[in-house]
Design a protein around this motif. Structure first.
Motif, PDB file in Angstrom:
ATOM      1  N   TRP A   1      -2.378  -0.326   4.396  1.00 27.38           N
ATOM      2  CA  TRP A   1      -0.902  -0.467   4.312  1.00 27.38           C
ATOM      3  C   TRP A   1      -0.497  -0.166   2.710  1.00 27.38           C
ATOM      4  CZ3 TRP A   1       3.050  -3.176   2.151  1.00 27.38           C
ATOM      5  CH2 TRP A   1       4.106  -3.004   2.631  1.00 27.38           C
TER       6      TRP A   1
ATOM      7  N   ARG B   1      -0.311   3.562   1.625  1.00 24.12           N
ATOM      8  CA  ARG B   1       0.859   4.443   2.066  1.00 24.12           C
ATOM      9  C   ARG B   1       2.141   4.161   1.086  1.00 24.12           C
ATOM     10  NH1 ARG B   1      -0.916   2.403   7.293  1.00 24.12           N
ATOM     11  NH2 ARG B   1       1.365   1.201   7.263  1.00 24.12           N
ATOM     12  N   MET B   2       2.172   3.222   0.249  1.00 31.10           N
ATOM     13  CA  MET B   2       3.566   2.899  -0.549  1.00 31.10           C
ATOM     14  C   MET B   2       3.306   3.401  -2.013  1.00 31.10           C
ATOM     15  SD  MET B   2       4.848   1.118   1.551  1.00 31.10           S
ATOM     16  CE  MET B   2       4.075   0.900   3.134  1.00 31.10           C
TER      17      MET B   2
ATOM     18  N   LYS C   1       6.206  -0.579  -6.136  1.00 30.10           N
ATOM     19  CA  LYS C   1       7.417  -0.545  -5.423  1.00 30.10           C
ATOM     20  C   LYS C   1       7.331  -1.732  -4.238  1.00 30.10           C
ATOM     21  CE  LYS C   1       9.467   2.581  -7.364  1.00 30.10           C
ATOM     22  NZ  LYS C   1      10.920   2.301  -8.338  1.00 30.10           N
ATOM     23  N   VAL C   2       6.274  -2.450  -4.247  1.00 27.49           N
ATOM     24  CA  VAL C   2       6.135  -3.451  -3.315  1.00 27.49           C
ATOM     25  C   VAL C   2       6.129  -4.706  -4.023  1.00 27.49           C
ATOM     26  CG1 VAL C   2       4.343  -4.594  -1.562  1.00 27.49           C
ATOM     27  CG2 VAL C   2       4.657  -2.137  -1.739  1.00 27.49           C
TER      28      VAL C   2
ATOM     29  N   HIS D   1      10.031  -2.734   0.150  1.00 27.85           N
ATOM     30  CA  HIS D   1       8.733  -3.015   0.769  1.00 27.85           C
ATOM     31  C   HIS D   1       8.107  -4.197   0.234  1.00 27.85           C
ATOM     32  CE1 HIS D   1       9.339   1.514   1.130  1.00 27.85           C
ATOM     33  NE2 HIS D   1       8.802   1.285   2.483  1.00 27.85           N
TER      34      HIS D   1
ATOM     35  N   ASP E   1       9.789  -4.199  10.226  1.00 23.22           N
ATOM     36  CA  ASP E   1       9.288  -2.875  10.477  1.00 23.22           C
ATOM     37  C   ASP E   1       8.134  -2.763   9.836  1.00 23.22           C
ATOM     38  OD1 ASP E   1       8.743  -0.258  10.315  1.00 23.22           O
ATOM     39  OD2 ASP E   1      10.727   0.433   9.630  1.00 23.22           O
ATOM     40  N   ASN E   2       7.029  -2.375  10.386  1.00 25.56           N
ATOM     41  CA  ASN E   2       5.661  -2.406   9.838  1.00 25.56           C
ATOM     42  C   ASN E   2       5.597  -1.525   8.510  1.00 25.56           C
ATOM     43  OD1 ASN E   2       2.975  -3.181   9.531  1.00 25.56           O
ATOM     44  ND2 ASN E   2       2.429  -1.410  10.203  1.00 25.56           N
ATOM     45  N   GLU E   3       6.513  -0.499   8.614  1.00 26.92           N
ATOM     46  CA  GLU E   3       6.637   0.359   7.570  1.00 26.92           C
ATOM     47  C   GLU E   3       7.191  -0.135   6.369  1.00 26.92           C
ATOM     48  OE1 GLU E   3       4.857   3.448   7.066  1.00 26.92           O
ATOM     49  OE2 GLU E   3       4.123   2.633   8.974  1.00 26.92           O
ATOM     50  N   LYS E   4       8.105  -1.288   6.508  1.00 26.62           N
ATOM     51  CA  LYS E   4       8.826  -1.902   5.311  1.00 26.62           C
ATOM     52  C   LYS E   4       8.179  -3.197   4.885  1.00 26.62           C
ATOM     53  CE  LYS E   4      12.451  -0.493   4.247  1.00 26.62           C
ATOM     54  NZ  LYS E   4      12.774   0.158   3.012  1.00 26.62           N
ATOM     55  N   GLY E   5       7.532  -3.936   5.907  1.00 22.56           N
ATOM     56  CA  GLY E   5       6.835  -5.193   5.464  1.00 22.56           C
ATOM     57  C   GLY E   5       5.852  -5.470   6.048  1.00 22.56           C
TER      58      GLY E   5
END
Length: 454
Positions: free
Chosen positions: A263, A266-267, A271-272, A301, A320-324
């Motif tokens: 996961w 992909r970031m 930025k997380v 994220h 949203d799994n792409e966001k968190g």
């Protein structure tokens, strides 16, 4: 205090006594792992029967370390129960004396957690040396020692904001009463249990030396203060103690490490935001809702590690799994913080979390909850400038709009805090490499064990 031998022997035997809480046990096991690399040291590790499951993986990977399993009453580890656990452990003293006298080659040293100050009396009785291990910062150890040594009194019993000055410490910090150590706040003069606890903490200052999970560049003023407080230079800063196995440090993750890393892969870089409040803090529903709302508004994220039974409305806070990524239970924190994608850490400022963040150069968003975390936050925010304060205390409910702006700013990667975090990372790595300050102190500590009269 003289050791049992005045010269080096084939083997020097050390009895290691941890305190059975994750935040205390993990760094002492990391230190024990380092000590076990010295072939001249024999190590016995005390564990209680009801704590054996936590320590078994470590023992399995270190067959040269001998377990000593003793029994105390089963006590649930929650913050308010810590005094009773300290007292229960102290009841092991007679059993340890019997074990010592029956052992064919008994230890010449004890190294025990700062919450095991009762072992100072044990060491004195056995005529061996005892070293204190502090899993907390040198600043925090200085602060709690000040409280038990000087026992500041309250003049306004109902005023939780009454200031307490730690007047002998560097910079003479002051904290409101509610931010003072809960262990000390529960002290009642004349109460037998309270007086026992006080004697245990004062026993720490009578020990043969102090080992701290910190490094010189991080806490130089407080390390110098402690040398004066102890009246000698036997204060070893050996941190940050790095994990032997980053994937499983502290326990098994509730999610696959590979899934978390995939996961993060992909970031974008830094930025997380990683959110975690440690193994004991339980957020209220209002706090959980405020954090969830702030994360959603910020657009960042994030990975959020929360307790398995945390009151969190999955329907209300659809992620949203792409966001968190929300992780229930233990998360692979070291792996997460080491990943290039993580740019900020919303933390309770527990010292293990602080050091794991420092060594990866991740700036912190500080929300101290209890105990020594307020002192840690002072060090991080005001002195080192590697953190931004976002809250204080177990009852604070942050304004979600304000917190969302701080979260968004935290991953922009600019400013003093981000720069200082990277500088401190370099200092931390320098400290533990060959010839660094912590590497030298660790070698000096081993020499103390092998050559006890020096």
């Amino acid at each position: 205090m003289a050791g049992r031998s005045g010269s080096a022997t084939a083997q020097s035997h050390i009895l290691v006594i941890p305190f059975p809480a994750q935040g205390h046990m993990i760094p002492l096991l990391d230190l024990t792992h380092n000590l076990a690399t010295n072939p001249n040291l024999t190590i016995t590790l005390l564990t209680t029967a009801n704590n054996l499951s936590l320590i078994s993986p470590f023992l399995s990977s270190h067959p040269s370390i001998h377990p000593l399993i003793l029994h105390i009453e089963n006590t649930t580890l929650v913050p308010h129960a810590i005094p009773s656990i300290i007292l229960a452990l102290s009841d092991l003293e007679n059993n340890l004396i019997s074990w010592f006298h029956s052992h064919p080659s008994p230890p010449s040293f004890i190294i025990s957690d700062m919450f095991c100050g009762w072992t100072q009396h044990l060491a004195t009785h056995l005529r061996i040396q005892r070293l204190v291990f502090s899993p907390s910062a040198a600043f925090a150890f200085s602060a709690i020692s000040f409280l038990w040594k000087h026992t500041p009194t309250r003049h306004h019993q109902t005023d939780q904001n009454e200031p307490v000055s730690y007047r002998t410490l560097p910079n003479s910090p002051t904290y409101p009463w509610w931010q003072v150590s809960p262990l000390f706040r529960s002290y009642v003069a004349g109460d037998p249990d309270s007086e026992k606890l006080r004697s245990f903490f004062l026993g720490n200052l009578e020990s043969s030396g102090l080992v701290v999970n910190t490094f010189t560049a991080l806490e130089r003023p407080y390390l110098e203060f402690l040398k004066k407080e102890f009246g000698h230079d036997r204060v070893w800063a050996v941190g940050p103690l790095l994990p032997e196995d980053a994937d499983s440090r502290g326990g098994s993750s509730s999610v696959s490490v590979n899934d978390v890393v995939s996961w993060l892969d992909r970031m974008e870089d830094r930025k997380v935001v990683y959110v975690c409040f440690g193994s004991l803090t339980v957020l209220s529903k209002d706090q959980t809702d405020a954090i969830a709302s702030a994360l959603a508004k910020s657009g960042v994220h994030f990975i959020w590690s929360m307790k398995q039974d945390q009151d969190y409305d999955e329907q209300k806070h659809t992620v949203d799994n792409e966001k968190g990524l929300v992780i229930r239970g233990w998360a692979p924190q070291v792996v997460i913080l080491r990943h290039r994608a993580v740019g900020a850490f919303l933390t309770h400022c527990g010292w293990n979390s602080v050091l794991e963040s420092v060594v990866t150069g991740v700036p912190m968003l500080a929300w101290p909850m209890t105990a020594d975390q307020f002192v840690d936050a002072t060090l991080l925010v005001e002195e080192l400038k590697v953190a931004t304060r976002v809250g204080e205390g177990e009852r604070t409910v942050p304004d979600s709009d304000l917190l969302s702006r701080v979260l968004a700013d935290s991953v922009r990667g600019n400013g003093v805090v981000a720069r200082r975090a990277l500088e401190l990372k370099t200092a931390a790595l320098d400290a533990v490499r060959d010839g660094g300050s912590s590497h030298r102190d660790l070698r000096s500590l081993m020499e103390r064990f092998v050559f006890p009269s020096q």
